[in-house]
Design an enzyme around this catalytic site. Structure first.
Site, mmCIF file in Angstrom:
data_model
loop_
_atom_site.group_PDB
_atom_site.id
_atom_site.type_symbol
_atom_site.label_atom_id
_atom_site.label_comp_id
_atom_site.label_asym_id
_atom_site.label_seq_id
_atom_site.Cartn_x
_atom_site.Cartn_y
_atom_site.Cartn_z
ATOM 1 N N ASP A 56 0.827 -1.199 0.000
ATOM 2 C CA ASP A 56 0.000 0.000 0.000
ATOM 3 C C ASP A 56 0.866 1.257 0.000
ATOM 4 O O ASP A 56 1.534 1.543 0.987
ATOM 5 C CB ASP A 56 -0.879 -0.049 1.264
ATOM 6 C CG ASP A 56 -1.842 1.123 1.338
ATOM 7 O OD1 ASP A 56 -2.041 1.810 0.332
ATOM 8 O OD2 ASP A 56 -2.394 1.338 2.437
ATOM 9 N N ASP B 168 -1.794 6.274 -6.166
ATOM 10 C CA ASP B 168 -2.096 5.361 -5.053
ATOM 11 C C ASP B 168 -2.263 3.932 -5.567
ATOM 12 O O ASP B 168 -2.986 3.696 -6.531
ATOM 13 C CB ASP B 168 -3.379 5.829 -4.349
ATOM 14 C CG ASP B 168 -3.702 4.994 -3.131
ATOM 15 O OD1 ASP B 168 -2.762 4.516 -2.455
ATOM 16 O OD2 ASP B 168 -4.899 4.788 -2.846
#
Ligand SMILES: *[C@@H]1O[C@H](CO)[C@@H](O)[C@H](O)[C@H]1NC(C)=O
Length: 500
Positions: free
Chosen positions: A178, A373
């Site tokens: 992440d 992201d």
């Protein structure tokens, strides 16, 4: 929230495999623009898990290259053969919660004025729901009562996983990676209060000869945005926007990445974990904050990493660290680092459809700002940028004779591909490119233009933010097949096409 999610994830049998449209993207020279061809036949092929090609990591000493697979795809060690994959609606709803969380975080750290909802920080609730446990004395440090940067609600959906090793001897775990959070954690024995169900055996620090607790007086402990102290040992805690939580000891141990090791890696050893992390053992934070892996291992890898997300849920990509990370032909854009910690800000400057730059004032992009992201599924744009994209794309689709289909969840521009796919096998899509400072462009692969709910409902995989002041997010659908390079030393982000 967790209960609601639990109810929703049990619905879908195998439809997950239809999610990620398989593509053979061909660039046909066509006067400056190119034609994106989407192989709809292979969509159907890949509905069959047997068609998946699952690669394992290369056996080269010193290499850090790890295979990346979709969490719920057939190559994932976490894939649930009983069909408990989340539905498309659940995935997109979770994606929206993550986006709202990122918007809250960004508006807090950049001090952007917010006119509406969501400015209130989520706070850890010490003592909830079972306070009779160790480590129960978690409290926010005085410097901030806000949550540490973390990936937001429902990290269980729309995400990619990698295998890591932890401890000596190394135990293998599948974790979510992440770029939207910093602190790594895994579930640890003893699970004093509760651990959620995970596929692999839970990490037991007592079995590792290199494990050590970090003391409260260590400067590493104060690296955490939220920390506590139990018996002299540093305690970390992360609460996600949906009530998912991980609390435990901040510790260090040897981390193994493919055939390389990072001794003394600092991570959370979670003894109280609740939430749906899709049976992953934990999470590997790749953000810009001081506790993230790229920052901790800066001396070793120079703050460089790259990943490639495969075109389909049945494909395999990679995550790699260090200067050897494959991005030779990457188009580079500056990493903008004065917007607070964690997120990877870049300067988006425009959008092209069919090779033509849309008429969007530069101020629309500079006002919103943009981040790249790995965990957001659908790219979010300021409404003033999304509207022109939608209308140019719709025009291109109409010109090619595609029939509109109803909107689906957050996706409002959908098409019925049924007849086209039967006639031609491959369908042509209007090419879409995202343009960044320095002229770098991300020519979205055909696999990243549409989100395919079903052959009869394939939707433009972009959505508008509520407000032009909300940060734009380059989501993982649009990153597929590119090597996405992050270089913290040179302060650049890069996109190299056709990497996986
Ligand atoms: C780490 O701290 C916990 C809790 O105090 C303790 O049970 C454990 O033995 C410690 N481990 C090491 C290696 O010091």
């Amino acid at each position: 929230m967790a209960a609601a999610t639990a109810a929703a994830v049990s619905c879908c049998h195998g439809c997950w495999l239809l999610l990620l449209l398989t593509t053979a993207a061909c660039a046909l020279g066509a006067g400056g623009s190119s034609l994106e061809l989407l192989d709809v036949e292979s969509l159907l092929l890949h509905a069959d898990a047997a068609a998946a090609s699952c690669h394992t990591q290369e056996r080269k000493p010193g290499t850090t290259r790890m295979p990346v697979v979709h969490q719920h795809g057939p190559c994932s060690p976490l894939a649930d053969k009983r069909g408990k994959a989340p539905s498309h609606r659940e995935i997109l709803a979770a994606d929206q919660r993550r986006v709202e969380y990122i918007h809250r975080r960004v508006s807090q750290t950049t001090g952007r004025a917010r006119r509406k909802r969501g400015a209130a920080p989520v706070e850890l609730r010490p003592g909830a729901p079972s306070s009779s446990t160790s480590p129960s004395s978690l409290s926010s440090s005085s410097k901030s009562a806000n949550l540490p940067a973390s990936s937001g609600a429902a990290v269980d959906t729309g995400n990619y996983v990698v295998p890591i090793g932890l401890g000596t001897p190394a135990e293998r775990f599948t974790v979510i990676f992440d770029t939207g959070s910093d602190t790594a954690w895994v579930q640890c024995e003893p699970c004093v209060v509760y651990c959620y169900q995970q596929k692999e055996p839970i990490f037991d620090p007592a079995k590792s000869s290199t494990y050590a607790n970090i003391s409260c007086s260590s400067s590493y402990c104060s690296d955490l945005e939220t920390s506590g102290c139990t018996g002299g040992h540093c305690v970390y805690g992360v609460e996600y926007g949906d009530g998912s939580i991980t609390v435990g000891f901040f510790a260090q141990d040897t981390l193994t990445l493919a055939y390389d090791t990072v001794p003394g890696f600092r991570f959370g050893c979670g003894e109280r974990n609740r939430g749906l992390f899709g049976e992953a053992a934990g999470l590997l934070g790749l953000g810009r904050g001081s506790t993230s892996l790229p920052v901790q291992a800066y001396g070793k890898y120079g703050g460089v990493f790259a990943y490639c997300l495969p075109a389909t849920s049945s494909g395999t990509g990679f995550l790699d660290f260090g200067r050897g990370a494959p991005a030779a032909n990457a188009r580079l854009t500056p990493m903008l680092t004065d917007n607070g910690p964690t997120f990877y800000f870049v300067g988006m400057t425009g959008i092209k459809v069919e090779g033509r730059l849309l008429a969007i004032p530069g101020s629309v992009f500079s006002t919103a700002g943009a981040i790249v992201d790995s965990g957001t599924v659908i790219t979010r744009l300021p409404p003033s940028a999304y509207e022109p994209l939608r209308s140019a794309f719709a025009k291109g689709m109409a010109a090619r004779g595609y029939k509109k289909a109803p909107a689906y969840s957050i996706l409002d521009t959908c098409y019925d591909l049924t007849g086209h796919h039967q006639r031609q096998g491959k369908i042509a899509l209007p090419p879409v490119s995202l343009v960044f400072q320095g002229g770098a462009s991300l020519d979205v692969d055909a696999s990243g233009i549409l989100y395919v709910v079903d052959v009869s409902q394939a939707c433009l995989a972009f959505a508008a933010n509520d407000d032009d002041t909300d940060v734009a997010i380059i989501g993982n659908t649009q990153q597929k097949t590119y090597s996405v390079l992050y270089d913290l030393g040179k302060k650049v982000v890069g996109f190299a096409p056709g990497a996986c």
